[in-house]
Design a protein around this motif. Structure first.
Motif, PDB file in Angstrom:
ATOM      1  N   TYR A 142       0.852  -1.179   0.000  1.00  0.00           N
ATOM      2  CA  TYR A 142       0.000   0.000   0.000  1.00  0.00           C
ATOM      3  C   TYR A 142       0.898   1.242   0.000  1.00  0.00           C
ATOM      4  O   TYR A 142       1.624   1.490   0.966  1.00  0.00           O
ATOM      5  N   ARG A 143       0.887   1.986  -1.085  1.00  0.00           N
ATOM      6  CA  ARG A 143       1.780   3.147  -1.267  1.00  0.00           C
ATOM      7  C   ARG A 143       3.206   2.775  -0.829  1.00  0.00           C
ATOM      8  O   ARG A 143       3.726   1.766  -1.277  1.00  0.00           O
ATOM      9  N   ASN A 144       3.834   3.555   0.101  1.00  0.00           N
ATOM     10  CA  ASN A 144       5.221   3.197   0.460  1.00  0.00           C
ATOM     11  C   ASN A 144       5.267   2.177   1.615  1.00  0.00           C
ATOM     12  O   ASN A 144       6.335   1.861   2.103  1.00  0.00           O
ATOM     13  N   CYS A 145       4.101   1.684   2.040  1.00  0.00           N
ATOM     14  CA  CYS A 145       4.066   0.693   3.128  1.00  0.00           C
ATOM     15  C   CYS A 145       3.945  -0.702   2.508  1.00  0.00           C
ATOM     16  O   CYS A 145       2.844  -1.171   2.216  1.00  0.00           O
ATOM     17  N   GLN A 173       7.255   9.925   5.110  1.00  0.00           N
ATOM     18  CA  GLN A 173       7.612   8.593   5.623  1.00  0.00           C
ATOM     19  C   GLN A 173       6.430   7.619   5.573  1.00  0.00           C
ATOM     20  O   GLN A 173       6.625   6.403   5.649  1.00  0.00           O
ATOM     21  N   GLY A 174       5.182   8.155   5.497  1.00  0.00           N
ATOM     22  CA  GLY A 174       4.028   7.258   5.414  1.00  0.00           C
ATOM     23  C   GLY A 174       2.943   7.513   6.447  1.00  0.00           C
ATOM     24  O   GLY A 174       2.013   6.721   6.580  1.00  0.00           O
ATOM     25  N   LYS A 175       3.029   8.647   7.158  1.00  0.00           N
ATOM     26  CA  LYS A 175       2.026   8.937   8.195  1.00  0.00           C
ATOM     27  C   LYS A 175       0.634   9.113   7.589  1.00  0.00           C
ATOM     28  O   LYS A 175      -0.329   8.474   8.013  1.00  0.00           O
ATOM     29  N   GLU A 217       9.308   5.236   9.581  1.00  0.00           N
ATOM     30  CA  GLU A 217      10.379   5.676   8.696  1.00  0.00           C
ATOM     31  C   GLU A 217      10.291   4.850   7.425  1.00  0.00           C
ATOM     32  O   GLU A 217      10.259   3.612   7.498  1.00  0.00           O
ATOM     33  N   ASP A 218      10.239   5.530   6.308  1.00  0.00           N
ATOM     34  CA  ASP A 218      10.240   4.863   5.015  1.00  0.00           C
ATOM     35  C   ASP A 218       9.206   3.720   4.936  1.00  0.00           C
ATOM     36  O   ASP A 218       9.496   2.628   4.436  1.00  0.00           O
ATOM     37  N   GLY A 219       8.025   3.982   5.448  1.00  0.00           N
ATOM     38  CA  GLY A 219       6.945   2.984   5.355  1.00  0.00           C
ATOM     39  C   GLY A 219       7.041   1.853   6.346  1.00  0.00           C
ATOM     40  O   GLY A 219       6.269   0.891   6.265  1.00  0.00           O
ATOM     41  N   HIS A 220       7.991   1.941   7.290  1.00  0.00           N
ATOM     42  CA  HIS A 220       8.136   0.882   8.297  1.00  0.00           C
ATOM     43  C   HIS A 220       7.972   1.458   9.685  1.00  0.00           C
ATOM     44  O   HIS A 220       8.486   2.539   9.979  1.00  0.00           O
TER      45      HIS A 220
END
Ligand SMILES: Nc1ncnc2c1ncn2[C@@H]1O[C@H](COP(=O)(O)OP(=O)(O)OP(=O)(O)O)[C@@H](O)[C@H]1O
Ligand SMILES: [Mg+2]
Length: 367
Positions: free
Chosen positions: A11-14, A34-36, A362-365
């Motif tokens: 899902y997107r960057n996640c 970052q994915g918030k 951070e970066d989807g994580h």
């Protein structure tokens, strides 16, 4: 209502993100990009089946993947519920409720959310369609059948527009068909207007009180702006006025090749101390209105839908001054599960942070 777990896959960057949400207040902290917002967007999608950011759901799929998935477990009226959302590049969507395939309508009735993001702060400055979308979304969470009426109205309007365009091209009109469309528009459209006016009355009652507290003195008024109404609020009167207006403007519609009257043209006007807020209010005053509106929306949905919606606050605290930040944080009822995103924890008082589950992204994580 409480979300317990959220799992995002491509899902997107996640690409592979799991979040345990079993707490009433959750704070997601992360630097920019970052994915918030992606996390809050995915929760919103489970309740609305559309993104607040895009109409093209292919954008939700990770750049390197073929399909995106959102899975969530939630507790609603003491029952565990599982929601699964799948969307592929071929635009194939699959929705599961407790592992069983279900319809969009059924899926949407489960999770209720109120999203408050920095984009909402521009509601008063934005286009009439932004204000109608906000209103429609709030109403459809209370009356799920409202969505059907909106789509029915839109479907007939599109058919009517095609007919009007045909007339522009050929010069000959099918009057009988146009009258049939107009009759159908009156039925579906008056219902929409009726419910919008009713909801706005209710929200005005609650929001004006909140607004008075935040601003200390100012009076907020909210008006539904519909060109053909003069204070009518009963369904039958609205229908008669709509019908009359369609008859009066029939020639204009034929000449212009488009539908000129109806709820798709309406707007909402906000007044502070009698002055139109869009024209005269400062940015801070406009934000106060939006804050009062969002918190009232939360109250109304909790009251009418019989279950506390989940409040999603995307980066808004940073945009509010101390008074408004405090009011917002203090107004959040302890029963309301609230998921907040922010760049850092600096804005939050120690006292507030005590009961909060904090995640870093951070970066989807999740770190
Ligand atoms: N389909 C996609 N595939 C991969 N990455 C994507 C996709 N769509 C968006 N992204 C990336 O996801 C990242 C995070 O976006 P998001 O809006 O969630 O950030 P954010 O943490 O809310 O940042 P901000 O604090 O700036 O609002 C961005 O870098 C964006 O480019
Ligand atoms: Mg963001």
């Amino acid at each position: 209502m409480r979300l317990r777990d959220l799992k995002l896959t491509n899902y997107r960057n996640c690409e592979d993100l799991e979040l345990n949400l079993d707490s009433n207040k959750i704070l997601i902290i992360g630097k920019n990009a970052q994915g918030k917002t992606n996390i809050l967007e995915s929760i919103y999608i489970l309740s609305a089946l559309k993104s607040p950011r895009t109409a093209n759901n292919v954008e939700l799929i990770n750049f390197n993947s073929e399909a995106a998935e959102i899975n969530a477990n939630l507790l609603k009226s003491n029952t565990d519920i599982e929601l699964d959302y799948y969307y592929s590049r071929e635009k194939k969507r699959e929705l599961r409720l407790n592992k069983v395939k279900t319809t969009p309508k059924n899926f949407k009735t489960v999770l209720k959310t109120v999203l408050f993001s920095t984009a909402d702060l521009l509601l008063l400055r934005g286009n009439p369609s932004d204000r109608r979308d906000w209103l429609d979304r709030a109403i459809s969470q209370i009356y799920p059948a409202y969505d059907d009426r909106l789509s029915k109205y839109d479907k007939i309007r599109i058919q009517k527009n095609n007919l009007l365009k045909e007339y522009l091209k050929t010069g000959s009109s099918n009057d009988t068909l146009l009258d049939v469309y107009n009759e159908q528009l009156v039925i579906a459209g008056s219902n929409i207007i009726y419910l919008r006016k009713k909801f706005l009355k209710e929200i005005e009652r609650i929001a004006s009180e909140k607004h008075r507290i935040i601003s200390e003195t100012e009076a907020l008024k909210i008006e539904y702006d519909c060109g053909f109404l003069n204070g009518e609020s009963e369904l039958e009167d609205i229908a008669n006025a709509f019908k009359l207006s369609l008859e009066e403007r029939k020639q204009e519609e034929l000449r212009r090749g488009q539908s000129c009257v109806g709820p798709h043209r309406d707007d909402i006007i906000f007044y502070i101390n009698g002055n139109e807020a869009t024209k005269f209010a400062s940015q801070g005053q406009q934000r106060t209105v939006v804050l009062a509106l969002k918190l009232s929306e939360l109250d109304i949905i909790a009251d009418k839908a019989g279950d506390e919606p989940i409040l999603l606050l995307d980066d808004v605290l940073a945009e509010l001054d101390d008074i408004r930040q405090n009011y917002l944080l203090k107004s959040i009822n302890s029963n309301t599960q609230t998921i907040i995103t922010s760049v850092d924890t600096i804005l939050f008082e120690e006292e507030f942070l005590k009961d909060v589950k904090i995640y870093k992204i951070e970066d989807g994580h999740i770190l």
